[in-house]
Design a protein around this motif. Structure first.
Motif, PDB file in Angstrom:
ATOM      1  N   MET A  75     -47.354 -10.894  17.940  1.00 54.57           N
ATOM      2  CA  MET A  75     -47.366  -9.432  17.257  1.00 54.57           C
ATOM      3  C   MET A  75     -45.959  -8.342  17.256  1.00 54.57           C
ATOM      4  O   MET A  75     -46.086  -7.793  16.821  1.00 54.57           O
ATOM      5  N   PHE A  76     -45.772  -8.864  18.922  1.00 50.52           N
ATOM      6  CA  PHE A  76     -44.178  -8.045  19.534  1.00 50.52           C
ATOM      7  C   PHE A  76     -43.182  -8.695  18.506  1.00 50.52           C
ATOM      8  O   PHE A  76     -42.464  -7.656  17.883  1.00 50.52           O
ATOM      9  N   ARG A  77     -43.081  -9.963  17.961  1.00 52.23           N
ATOM     10  CA  ARG A  77     -41.925 -10.344  16.834  1.00 52.23           C
ATOM     11  C   ARG A  77     -41.857  -9.578  15.993  1.00 52.23           C
ATOM     12  O   ARG A  77     -41.413  -8.664  14.995  1.00 52.23           O
ATOM     13  N   MET A  78     -43.028  -9.126  15.104  1.00 56.10           N
ATOM     14  CA  MET A  78     -43.381  -8.905  13.860  1.00 56.10           C
ATOM     15  C   MET A  78     -43.675  -7.049  14.355  1.00 56.10           C
ATOM     16  O   MET A  78     -43.089  -6.286  12.990  1.00 56.10           O
TER      17      MET A  78
ATOM     18  N   SER B 234     -48.927   0.056  24.293  1.00 56.62           N
ATOM     19  CA  SER B 234     -47.515   0.304  23.871  1.00 56.62           C
ATOM     20  C   SER B 234     -46.870   0.365  22.098  1.00 56.62           C
ATOM     21  O   SER B 234     -48.675   0.499  21.543  1.00 56.62           O
ATOM     22  N   ILE B 235     -46.005   0.159  22.049  1.00 59.96           N
ATOM     23  CA  ILE B 235     -46.123   0.154  20.412  1.00 59.96           C
ATOM     24  C   ILE B 235     -46.610  -0.739  19.341  1.00 59.96           C
ATOM     25  O   ILE B 235     -47.231  -0.914  18.533  1.00 59.96           O
ATOM     26  N   ALA B 236     -46.442  -1.972  19.668  1.00 55.61           N
ATOM     27  CA  ALA B 236     -47.031  -3.395  19.003  1.00 55.61           C
ATOM     28  C   ALA B 236     -48.725  -3.069  18.599  1.00 55.61           C
ATOM     29  O   ALA B 236     -49.162  -3.440  17.732  1.00 55.61           O
ATOM     30  N   GLU B 237     -49.052  -2.942  20.248  1.00 57.72           N
ATOM     31  CA  GLU B 237     -50.679  -2.778  20.308  1.00 57.72           C
ATOM     32  C   GLU B 237     -51.649  -1.705  19.127  1.00 57.72           C
ATOM     33  O   GLU B 237     -52.593  -1.003  18.907  1.00 57.72           O
ATOM     34  N   ASN B 238     -50.386   0.048  19.240  1.00 61.47           N
ATOM     35  CA  ASN B 238     -50.770   0.472  17.856  1.00 61.47           C
ATOM     36  C   ASN B 238     -50.501  -0.117  16.721  1.00 61.47           C
ATOM     37  O   ASN B 238     -51.563   0.210  16.078  1.00 61.47           O
ATOM     38  N   ILE B 239     -49.670  -0.244  16.597  1.00 59.99           N
ATOM     39  CA  ILE B 239     -49.340  -0.994  14.792  1.00 59.99           C
ATOM     40  C   ILE B 239     -50.114  -1.750  14.239  1.00 59.99           C
ATOM     41  O   ILE B 239     -51.063  -1.642  13.742  1.00 59.99           O
ATOM     42  N   PHE B 240     -51.015  -2.333  15.415  1.00 55.75           N
ATOM     43  CA  PHE B 240     -51.971  -3.609  15.265  1.00 55.75           C
ATOM     44  C   PHE B 240     -53.160  -3.274  15.480  1.00 55.75           C
ATOM     45  O   PHE B 240     -54.009  -4.357  15.683  1.00 55.75           O
ATOM     46  N   LEU B 241     -53.274  -2.501  16.319  1.00 54.24           N
ATOM     47  CA  LEU B 241     -54.924  -2.526  16.496  1.00 54.24           C
ATOM     48  C   LEU B 241     -56.372  -2.620  15.645  1.00 54.24           C
ATOM     49  O   LEU B 241     -55.614  -2.023  14.792  1.00 54.24           O
ATOM     50  N   GLY B 242     -56.968  -2.916  16.288  1.00 55.17           N
ATOM     51  CA  GLY B 242     -58.212  -3.485  15.300  1.00 55.17           C
ATOM     52  C   GLY B 242     -57.778  -4.855  14.379  1.00 55.17           C
ATOM     53  O   GLY B 242     -58.302  -5.454  14.216  1.00 55.17           O
ATOM     54  N   ARG B 243     -56.492  -4.753  14.291  1.00 54.30           N
ATOM     55  CA  ARG B 243     -55.890  -5.820  13.183  1.00 54.30           C
ATOM     56  C   ARG B 243     -55.375  -7.013  14.016  1.00 54.30           C
ATOM     57  O   ARG B 243     -54.024  -7.345  14.396  1.00 54.30           O
ATOM     58  N   GLU B 244     -55.208  -7.223  15.700  1.00 62.86           N
ATOM     59  CA  GLU B 244     -55.065  -8.191  16.543  1.00 62.86           C
ATOM     60  C   GLU B 244     -54.588  -9.893  15.926  1.00 62.86           C
ATOM     61  O   GLU B 244     -55.417 -10.069  15.378  1.00 62.86           O
ATOM     62  N   LYS B 245     -53.123  -9.796  16.283  1.00 65.77           N
ATOM     63  CA  LYS B 245     -52.938 -11.384  15.897  1.00 65.77           C
ATOM     64  C   LYS B 245     -53.563 -12.251  16.585  1.00 65.77           C
ATOM     65  O   LYS B 245     -53.255 -12.727  17.849  1.00 65.77           O
ATOM     66  N   VAL B 246     -54.935 -13.057  15.912  1.00 68.29           N
ATOM     67  CA  VAL B 246     -55.450 -13.974  16.925  1.00 68.29           C
ATOM     68  C   VAL B 246     -55.438 -15.698  17.234  1.00 68.29           C
ATOM     69  O   VAL B 246     -55.506 -15.754  15.875  1.00 68.29           O
ATOM     70  N   GLY B 247     -55.513 -16.212  18.504  1.00 62.88           N
ATOM     71  CA  GLY B 247     -55.250 -17.900  18.113  1.00 62.88           C
ATOM     72  C   GLY B 247     -56.577 -18.463  17.553  1.00 62.88           C
ATOM     73  O   GLY B 247     -57.255 -17.735  17.805  1.00 62.88           O
ATOM     74  N   PHE B 248     -56.618 -19.807  17.273  1.00 58.61           N
ATOM     75  CA  PHE B 248     -57.653 -20.732  17.166  1.00 58.61           C
ATOM     76  C   PHE B 248     -58.339 -20.250  18.285  1.00 58.61           C
ATOM     77  O   PHE B 248     -59.577 -20.376  18.163  1.00 58.61           O
TER      78      PHE B 248
END
Length: 500
Positions: free
Chosen positions: A118-121, A95-109
């Motif tokens: 991630m999709f919102r950003m 997806s677009i969001a996955e491409n934007i944040f690839l390798g820098r995914e927003k990860v929880g605790f």
């Protein structure tokens, strides 16, 4: 802070070649620095030195006031320097969001990806660029212009202090370009420094505050854009005056060579046109109008649902590009690296790839002497700057790659040559050489179809111009009656008589 970044007296050599010789570049907060020069001037090498891909041989690099050296792109990016490359670096199945944040995914605790955040950003970044797609959309569903905007959104997500844009509008529509320029202005107003690399000099004067010129690996000068004219900038870039940018020649037209009647296909609705020997037919229109789809249908790369194609009055049955080549139709793709060339093969191997049967001296045997001779003749005739015919095409500059792609299309001696964005990503000097080649083909009686998103190019080189809108022709003009206002009016869907 007066400067964010300064490169001084940068030198870089490769075996037998001094790629950079005393090059300077400075980036200041709140300003856009244009970086221009012909293909091979050293712009890409300088950016690779800056981001640590290449180690400089001499010179200094100061970032945020301190001398430094980056170990690689990750290090420069972590420090706050982002570069948006001309070639897309995205994954079509994500997806677009996955491409934007690839390798820098927003990860929880607990290690779970925070998808909603991630999709919102990603949606916020897309909205900032004027992109209406949702960030859930699969990237492969986007056109190349929209994919470029995703690449830009990805770079913006790093919140870098310095952002380098390498030919960012190469595949963008006018609307997308305006949205990008709005973002660039916002970035500079908020204190970012932007390096804007482009062959489109009009954009340099529109969006940049200053401009740095490189030529043959050397620093030629820096100027405020308000203190220099376009002619002066071109002269700095090429080292000489270009007296006429679009050198169209008049040729007595011959018979109709190619005729298309009522062609129907995906996104194409009943299109008819013809082109004569010695004629350049320009095809104009906005991105998504169907220009490339039409030409690929004629070439056999896209399916036809109906219609007829004639060559010299004889109906053709074209189902594959091989059929088109056999009939005398050659197509030079708008994306030379994806569709036109095999970057790992040599100049000679690329040139002769579609014409190997002509070099066969027996079953399974290629007359390599004649093959080498033919490649050398095209290298000389096209003034292709390469150490030898054995050089990998991927190591050539963009302008020289484009000449190889055109030579490949001509090697089989076509009657009709389709040029799809032939000067995209090519500097002003190489453009002039390509225009002169086109004129020589025209003078020999070849029929040429020219697709271009640059209106001055269409107006300057075409004998006749047909304008497309949403899969249909909506107007046709002679070179004498056409102007930018008429072409644009047709391109947005107004009837020809309204446009006139």
């Amino acid at each position: 802070m007066d400067e964010l970044l300064r490169l001084e007296n940068i030198e870089k050599s490769f075996p037998g070649v001094k790629a950079l010789d005393g090059v300077n570049l400075r980036v200041t907060p709140g300003k856009v620095m244009g970086l221009v020069g012909e293909n091979g001037a050293g712009k890409s090498t300088l950016m690779k030195v800056l981001t640590g891909i290449y180690k400089r041989d001499a010179g200094t690099l100061r970032y945020l006031g301190e001398e430094c050296t980056f170990s690689g792109p990750r290090a420069s990016q972590a420090a706050g320097i982002s570069i948006i490359h001309q070639e897309l670096n995205l994954l079509p199945e994500l997806s677009i969001a996955e491409n934007i944040f690839l390798g820098r995914e927003k990860v929880g605790f607990l290690g779970h990806i925070r998808w909603k955040e991630m999709f919102r950003m990603a949606n916020e970044l897309l909205a900032k660029l004027g992109v209406t797609r949702t960030s859930h959309t699969r990237l492969g569903a986007l056109g190349i212009g929209e994919q470029q905007m995703v690449e830009i959104a990805k770079a913006l997500s790093f919140e870098s202090r310095v952002i380098i844009m390498d030919e960012p509008t190469d595949t963008l529509t006018d609307t997308e370009t305006k949205a990008l320029f709005s973002v660039i202005r916002e970035l500079s107003e908020s204190g970012h420094g932007v390096v804007y690399i482009s062959h489109r000099l009009k954009e340099i004067f529109e969006i940049c505050d200053d401009v740095t010129v490189l030529r043959d690996g050397q620093f030629i000068g820096e100027s405020s854009v308000v203190d220099i004219t376009e002619d002066e900038l071109i002269e700095m870039m090429v080292g000489r005056r270009l007296e006429e940018q679009y050198p169209r020649v008049d040729v007595e037209l011959g018979a109709v060579s190619l005729e298309v009647k009522d062609l129907i296909g995906p996104r194409l609705e009943g299109l008819s046109f013809s082109v004569r020997e010695g004629e350049i037919l320009g095809i104009s229109g906005l991105m998504g109008a169907g220009r490339t789809e039409l030409m690929k249908a004629i070439y056999g790369a896209y399916p036809m649902d109906g219609g007829q194609i004639f060559m010299g009055g004889k109906q053709l049955d074209i189902k594959t590009p091989g059929d088109a080549l056999h009939a005398g139709i050659a197509y030079i793709s708008e994306d030379r690296k994806a569709d036109g060339l095999i970057l790992g093969l040599s100049v000679k191997e690329n040139m002769t790839l579609t014409a190997l049967t002509g070099f066969c001296s027996g079953i399974g045997h290629i007359d390599q002497i004649n093959e080498r001779r033919a490649a050398d003749e095209y290298i000389k005739a096209f003034n292709i700057r390469t150490p030898s015919r054995r050089q990998e095409v991927g190591n050539l500059s963009g302008g020289n790659q484009q000449k190889v792609a055109i030579a490949k299309g001509l090697m089989d001696r076509p009657k009709v040559l389709i040029l799809d964005e032939p000067t995209r990503g090519v500097d002003v000097g190489a453009k002039k050489e390509i225009y002169q080649l086109i004129n020589s083909f025209k003078s020999e009686g070849m029929s040429i179809i020219l697709i271009s998103s640059e209106m001055p190019e269409i107006l300057g080189m075409s004998d006749r111009i047909a304008v497309m809108h949403e899969g249909r022709f909506c107007g046709e003009f002679t070179a004498q009656e056409a102007d930018q206002e008429k072409l644009m009016a047709c391109a947005i869907g107004r009837a020809r008589k309204e446009a006139a």
